[in-house]
Write an enzyme that holds these catalytic residues in place. Structure first.
Site, mmCIF file in Angstrom:
data_model
loop_
_atom_site.group_PDB
_atom_site.id
_atom_site.type_symbol
_atom_site.label_atom_id
_atom_site.label_comp_id
_atom_site.label_asym_id
_atom_site.label_seq_id
_atom_site.Cartn_x
_atom_site.Cartn_y
_atom_site.Cartn_z
ATOM 1 N N TRP A 133 0.855 -1.190 0.000
ATOM 2 C CA TRP A 133 0.000 0.000 0.000
ATOM 3 C C TRP A 133 0.890 1.239 0.000
ATOM 4 O O TRP A 133 1.860 1.320 0.746
ATOM 5 C CB TRP A 133 -0.906 -0.031 1.226
ATOM 6 N N ASP A 215 -1.621 -5.230 9.149
ATOM 7 C CA ASP A 215 -2.517 -4.182 8.667
ATOM 8 C C ASP A 215 -3.791 -4.881 8.201
ATOM 9 O O ASP A 215 -3.792 -5.592 7.196
ATOM 10 C CB ASP A 215 -1.862 -3.415 7.515
ATOM 11 N N LYS A 251 -13.707 0.229 4.944
ATOM 12 C CA LYS A 251 -14.265 -0.606 3.882
ATOM 13 C C LYS A 251 -15.421 -1.458 4.385
ATOM 14 O O LYS A 251 -16.494 -1.502 3.784
ATOM 15 C CB LYS A 251 -13.180 -1.516 3.295
#
Length: 406
Positions: A133, A215, A251
C-alpha cells in the site's frame, strides 16, 4: 525573500490525482478503477443499511452529546474490535494480554503504532512487501524509522506470491525489525499466503525475533467471513507472538470519512498493559489528542448487538459477493476476446483490488484512449466494475494489451 522560497513541490498522490482526472473527464463511458472504495452495481457509494439504521437511532438518542472521548477512545469500540480480530476464545483475550486503542482509521493506527515502536521501544528498521500500500513507507518514515526495506512478494511471471523470496528476505532481517504484514486481501496484489505459508512465516518471525505489525483493512469485506479474514492474525496470537495490528472500519462498514480504526496490541504479560497504555496515551495526545465519536459509536453498537451484527454480516456478504462476481465476469470476457496472456489470476486474487499485470504504458493508454482510470501499477478496483461497463473495460484491456505487448 520568503522563508518558504526553497520549498520544493511534492509529487502528487497518484490515487487522488487519478480521481481528480476522472471527475474532470466528461466522457460518457468513463470508468474509475482507481479509488479504494466500494461501489454499487450502479457505480455509486453505498451506505450500509445497518449503518443508516444506527445513525437514525443515534440521532434520536438525547443522552448522547459531543463531549471529548477519552484519549484512547471509546472503550466499547476498542474491546469489540479486539474481539472481532482475535476471537473471544483467543488466549490473549482470555488472559487480558490484548488491548485496543481507538485510532483515526487504519492509517492512524499504523502511525501511532509506528511512533510507539520507534520512540518507546527504539526500533529503527521496518520491512514492507514489494509492492505494498502506497502509504506504508510514508507512515513509517514520518514516524522516524531510519531504514525501510522491501521483502519480495509479487512475482510478475507467475502473477502470484514469491513465497521463497519472501522467506529468504525475512530470514536476513536484523533482530527487532518491524515486519508489515497484510492480514488479508493484500493491497495492491490481492494475493494472500496460504494457511500453511502463514504458519511458516510465523515461525521465521519467531526464530529471527522480528516484530509483526499486521494491517487489517478488509476483515469481513474480503471474503464475507470476518473469522476467515482474521485467520493469520489469530494464528500468530495463539502461537504466543507479541504483535500490533491496525484495524480499519472504512471498507467493511463503508465509513470512509468517519476515520474509525483501532490498534490492537498483543503482549506476553497482562501486567505490562497499564504501562503500554500510558505511553500510547502520550503518543495520541501529541498527535490528535483524542478520536471522533460518531463512527466509533456506529461500529461499537453493531459489533456488540447480536441482531445488528447479523445485519452487518449480510452487508459484507453482499459487497464481497459482488466483487467476486465482477472478477469472474472480467476474466470470462477477456478469455472470450482471446486477450493475449493468462487471466486466471484475477479470480485467484481476493478483496477489492486486482493486480492485473498491466504495464504502466497500457494503463496510461486505457486512460487516454478509453477513459478507464487505474493506477500505473496495474492495480484495479474490482468494485468499480458493473454489468454496464464490463464489456467496455474488457474490450479496452484487450486493445491495450494487443497494441502494447508486455
Amino acid at each position: 525573500m520568503s522563508r518558504f522560497a526553497d520549498v520544493q513541490t511534492a509529487p502528487p498522490i497518484e490515487v487522488f490525482a487519478l480521481t481528480r482526472g476522472f471527475n474532470a473527464d466528461q466522457h460518457p463511458k468513463k470508468v474509475n478503477l482507481g479509488v479504494g472504495a466500494y461501489r454499487s452495481e450502479e457505480g455509486k457509494p453505498w451506505v450500509l443499511p445497518v449503518v443508516r439504521k444506527l445513525e437514525v437511532m443515534l440521532a434520536a438518542d438525547e443522552t448522547l452529546n459531543h463531549e471529548y472521548l477519552p484519549v484512547l477512545g471509546l472503550d466499547a469500540l476498542s474491546k469489540a474490535a479486539v474481539h472481532l480480530l482475535l476471537g473471544t476464545d483467543c488466549p490473549a483475550v482470555i488472559e487480558n494480554r490484548a488491548i485496543g486503542v481507538q485510532a483515526l482509521s487504519g492509517t492512524g493506527a499504523l502511525y501511532i503504532g509506528a511512533l510507539f515502536l520507534r520512540k518507546i521501544l527504539g526500533y529503527d528498521t521496518y520491512y514492507y512487501s514489494q509492492p505494498t500500500w502506497g502509504n506504508h513507507k510514508l507512515i513509517f518514515d514520518t514516524a522516524g524509522f531510519k531504514q525501510g526495506r522491501a521483502y519480495r512478494y509479487w512475482d510478475p511471471k507467475t502473477k502470484n506470491i514469491d513465497f521463497d523470496g519472501m522467506c529468504e528476505d525475512l530470514r536476513q532481517a536484523p533482530e527487532n525489525s518491524v515486519v508489515i504484514l497484510h492480514a488479508c486481501a493484500h493491497n495492491p496484489t490481492g494475493c494472500d499466503p496460504t494457511d500453511e505459508q502463514w504458519k511458516q512465516l510465523c515461525e521465521i518471525i519467531r526464530e529471527k525475533k522480528l516484530f509483526p505489525f499486521f494491517d487489517s483493512a478488509y476483515q469481513g469485506f474480503a471474503s464475507g467471513d470476518p473469522d476467515k479474514d482474521a485467520k493469520a492474525v489469530r494464528h500468530f496470537a495463539k502461537e504466543g507472538l507479541e504483535l500490533f495490528c491496525s484495524q480499519s472500519f472504512s471498507k467493511n462498514f463503508g465509513l470512509y470519512n468517519e476515520r474509525v480504526g483501532n490498534l490492537t496490541v498483543v503482549m506476553s504479560d497482562p501486567e505490562l498493559a497499564a504501562a503500554v497504555q500510558t505511553q500510547l496515551t502520550l503518543v495520541v495526545r501529541a498527535t490528535y489528542s483524542n478520536p471522533p465519536a460518531h463512527g466509533a459509536r456506529v461500529v461499537a453498537a453493531t459489533l456488540t448487538n447480536k441482531d445488528l451484527f447479523a445485519e452487518w454480516q449480510d452487508c459484507i456478504k453482499v459487497m464481497s459477493a459482488r466483487i467476486i462476481q465482477m472478477r469472474e465476469a472480467l476474466r470470462d470476457r477477456l478469455v472470450k476476446l482471446g486477450t493475449p496472456g493468462t487471466w486466471d489470476h484475477i479470480t485467484r486474487q481476493i478483496g477489492m483490488f486486482s493486480f492485473t499485470g498491466l504495464t504502466p504504458q497500457q494503463c496510461e493508454y486505457l486512460i487516454s484512449e478509453h477513459h478507464i482510470y487505474m493506477l500505473r501499477s496495474g492495480r484495479a478496483n474490482m468494485a468499480g466494475l458493473s454489468s454496464a461497463n464490463l464489456d467496455h473495460v474488457a474490450a479496452a484491456i484487450h486493445d491495450a494489451v494487443t497494441k502494447f505487448p508486455a
